[in-house]
Enzyme design. Structure first.
Site, PDB file in Angstrom:
ATOM      1  N   PRO A   1      32.945 -33.669   3.245  1.00  0.00           N
ATOM      2  CA  PRO A   1      33.842 -32.538   2.994  1.00  0.00           C
ATOM      3  C   PRO A   1      33.198 -31.579   2.006  1.00  0.00           C
ATOM      4  O   PRO A   1      32.654 -32.017   0.993  1.00  0.00           O
ATOM      5  CB  PRO A   1      35.077 -33.207   2.369  1.00  0.00           C
ATOM      6  CG  PRO A   1      34.588 -34.495   1.803  1.00  0.00           C
ATOM      7  CD  PRO A   1      33.431 -34.925   2.653  1.00  0.00           C
ATOM      8  N   MET A   2      33.228 -30.280   2.301  1.00  0.00           N
ATOM      9  CA  MET A   2      32.657 -29.306   1.362  1.00  0.00           C
ATOM     10  C   MET A   2      33.521 -28.047   1.346  1.00  0.00           C
ATOM     11  O   MET A   2      33.640 -27.340   2.354  1.00  0.00           O
ATOM     12  CB  MET A   2      31.215 -28.969   1.741  1.00  0.00           C
ATOM     13  CG  MET A   2      30.236 -30.095   1.431  1.00  0.00           C
ATOM     14  SD  MET A   2      28.531 -29.652   1.805  1.00  0.00           S
ATOM     15  CE  MET A   2      28.515 -29.815   3.584  1.00  0.00           C
TER      16      MET A   2
ATOM     17  N   CYS B   1      35.866 -35.159  -6.545  1.00  0.00           N
ATOM     18  CA  CYS B   1      35.503 -33.784  -6.892  1.00  0.00           C
ATOM     19  C   CYS B   1      35.383 -33.612  -8.403  1.00  0.00           C
ATOM     20  O   CYS B   1      36.297 -33.957  -9.149  1.00  0.00           O
ATOM     21  CB  CYS B   1      36.529 -32.805  -6.341  1.00  0.00           C
ATOM     22  SG  CYS B   1      36.054 -31.124  -6.710  1.00  0.00           S
TER      23      CYS B   1
ATOM     24  N   LYS C   1      37.441 -41.053  -0.878  1.00  0.00           N
ATOM     25  CA  LYS C   1      36.074 -40.666  -1.243  1.00  0.00           C
ATOM     26  C   LYS C   1      35.997 -40.571  -2.762  1.00  0.00           C
ATOM     27  O   LYS C   1      36.846 -39.943  -3.390  1.00  0.00           O
ATOM     28  CB  LYS C   1      35.724 -39.323  -0.606  1.00  0.00           C
ATOM     29  CG  LYS C   1      34.361 -38.808  -1.030  1.00  0.00           C
ATOM     30  CD  LYS C   1      33.891 -37.687  -0.128  1.00  0.00           C
ATOM     31  CE  LYS C   1      32.544 -37.158  -0.572  1.00  0.00           C
ATOM     32  NZ  LYS C   1      32.628 -36.278  -1.744  1.00  0.00           N
TER      33      LYS C   1
ATOM     34  N   ASN D   1      26.812 -41.916   0.150  1.00  0.00           N
ATOM     35  CA  ASN D   1      26.672 -40.457   0.095  1.00  0.00           C
ATOM     36  C   ASN D   1      25.809 -40.049  -1.100  1.00  0.00           C
ATOM     37  O   ASN D   1      25.817 -40.688  -2.134  1.00  0.00           O
ATOM     38  CB  ASN D   1      28.078 -39.832   0.001  1.00  0.00           C
ATOM     39  CG  ASN D   1      28.077 -38.343  -0.292  1.00  0.00           C
ATOM     40  OD1 ASN D   1      28.687 -37.884  -1.255  1.00  0.00           O
ATOM     41  ND2 ASN D   1      27.413 -37.569   0.522  1.00  0.00           N
ATOM     42  N   GLY D   2      25.087 -38.952  -0.911  1.00  0.00           N
ATOM     43  CA  GLY D   2      24.312 -38.370  -2.002  1.00  0.00           C
ATOM     44  C   GLY D   2      22.848 -38.193  -1.657  1.00  0.00           C
ATOM     45  O   GLY D   2      22.124 -39.178  -1.488  1.00  0.00           O
ATOM     46  N   ASP D   3      22.451 -36.930  -1.509  1.00  0.00           N
ATOM     47  CA  ASP D   3      21.037 -36.578  -1.303  1.00  0.00           C
ATOM     48  C   ASP D   3      20.407 -37.176  -0.053  1.00  0.00           C
ATOM     49  O   ASP D   3      19.201 -37.454  -0.048  1.00  0.00           O
ATOM     50  CB  ASP D   3      20.208 -36.969  -2.535  1.00  0.00           C
ATOM     51  CG  ASP D   3      20.547 -36.111  -3.741  1.00  0.00           C
ATOM     52  OD1 ASP D   3      21.552 -35.381  -3.672  1.00  0.00           O
ATOM     53  OD2 ASP D   3      19.827 -36.172  -4.741  1.00  0.00           O
TER      54      ASP D   3
ATOM     55  N   GLY E   1      26.136 -34.061   3.123  1.00  0.00           N
ATOM     56  CA  GLY E   1      26.747 -32.786   2.755  1.00  0.00           C
ATOM     57  C   GLY E   1      25.745 -31.654   2.806  1.00  0.00           C
ATOM     58  O   GLY E   1      25.500 -31.047   3.850  1.00  0.00           O
TER      59      GLY E   1
END
Ligand SMILES: Cc1cc2nc3c(=O)[nH]c(=O)nc-3n(C[C@H](O)[C@H](O)[C@H](O)COP(=O)(O)O)c2cc1C
Length: 350
Positions: free
Chosen positions: A18-19, A103, A142, A203-205, A227
């Site tokens: 989600p972004m 977030c 998340k 998630n992440g990079d 993302g």
């Protein structure tokens, strides 16, 4: 590894993150058309706004009739409004409702939403419990690995979510205080995977096949969430899918890049109905999308200075049409270079 959320098979096991300001229905359509993504997630949506029927907020929850599986993510601070928000998401027809506990933005944390919930486990539990009780559809969460490096409590919080009925958790390896920097550390994700029996998505990079395979191997996660790598290179899902199957990575030529960028512009023009809104969104997305393209800064400048949509189209067409000559006969198809997370600050993380 396979990713199944209750009875929803996520195939392949790759999820679009989600972004805010990015993963609206148009961007998600672009990703789905390219393929390789098993689950799309909306940008975060305020439960309060859903409750109050705010037009702009409802627009954020729009999706294509054939967009399935789809997860709608909500955020908020009170169990009652989050429960109501979840119910609205279910009534809208989403396959999954997701709770934002990751977030870092002040706007969201100030209201005890987003990653601030990781500091308030009691409130987090109440929200999870209320949302779970409100809906029949699968419910997911998340989160980040923790609030800060002294409080990497994702294993405990994720376990609580599982015990309260969450059916998948996605964990970004950064803590809240890392914002979008920090040093990659996957041990906490591994600990979450080891502790939980529900699927965990890492998630992440994750920006290419190599970072995807490495994250999978280090964490043992059931799936991966991508993302920023997808804004820069929406073909990344296909690349990772191919790598996971041991197939060659598909090559993307510049014509395809031009086609997708202009197709995106057409779609947002249909949606925004205003020159200003269309151009604003196009400038933002193309700023990411053209990173790593040879001479990309020229393209970005050209788009950035365009006053009209027609001008932006001309800039994109002449840039890509002229690229093969500039690169010479041996020009390679587009292969994204790995980017540094720090150079890619999202606008949301003020
Ligand atoms: C522009 C932008 C907006 C974001 N908005 C959200 C959001 O609405 N909800 C959420 O849970 N995370 C949001 N995030 C965080 C991403 O979902 C993801 O966790 C983070 O970017 C790390 O993944 P990546 O390295 O693949 O980008 C946002 C990130 C970016 C860059």
């Amino acid at each position: 590894m396979s990713l199944v959320i209750r009875d929803i098979a996520i195939e392949p096991n790759l999820v679009l993150a989600p972004m805010e300001g990015v993963t609206d229905v148009i961007f998600r359509r672009l990703v789905r058309r390219i393929g390789g993504c098993g689950l799309t997630v909306t940008e975060f949506i305020a439960a309060e706004g859903l409750k109050r029927n705010v037009k702009k907020v409802l627009e954020m929850a729009e999706f294509d009739p054939d967009e399935s599986p789809l997860s709608i993510q909500i955020y908020g601070r009170t169990p009652a409004s989050m429960a109501e928000g979840a119910k609205i998401v279910q009534d809208l027809g989403a396959d999954i409702v997701d709770l934002n506990m990751g977030c870092p933005s002040k706007k969201v944390c100030a209201h005890s939403g987003g990653s601030a919930l990781m500091k308030e486990p009691e409130l987090a539990r109440d929200i999870v419990r209320a949302m779970r009780a409100a809906v029949d559809i699968p419910f997911t969460v998340k989160m980040r690995s923790g609030w800060d490096h002294d409080h990497k409590n994702a294993p405990e919080i994720a376990y609580m979510c599982q015990e309260e009925g969450a059916e998948m958790v996605a964990v970004h390896w950064r803590t809240r205080t890392d914002k979008y920097g920090g040093v990659r550390e996957l041990d906490t994700l591994r600990a979450v995977v080891d502790k939980l029996s529900i699927p965990v998505v890492a998630n992440g990079d994750i920006v290419d096949a190599a970072s995807a395979l490495d994250t999978m191997a280090q964490t043992g996660a059931a799936g991966l969430m991508i993302g920023r790598g997808a804004i820069r290179n929406p073909w990344v899902f296909r690349e990772i899918e191919a790598a996971m199957k041991g197939e060659p990575i598909p090559e993307i030529d510049f014509l395809e890049r031009k086609r997708v960028l202009l197709g995106y512009l057409e779609d947002i023009r249909d949606r925004f109905h205003s020159e200003k809104g269309t151009l604003g969104r196009f400038k933002k997305i193309s700023g990411y999308f053209t990173k790593g393209v040879p001479y990309g800064s020229e393209l970005r400048q050209g788009i950035f200075h365009s006053q009209e949509i027609g001008e932006a189209i001309d800039v994109v067409e002449s840039f890509f049409d002229g690229l093969p000559d500039r690169l010479g006969p041996r020009h390679a198809p587009f292969v994204p270079e790995t980017f540094k997370a720090d150079s890619f600050q999202p606008q949301v993380a003020k």
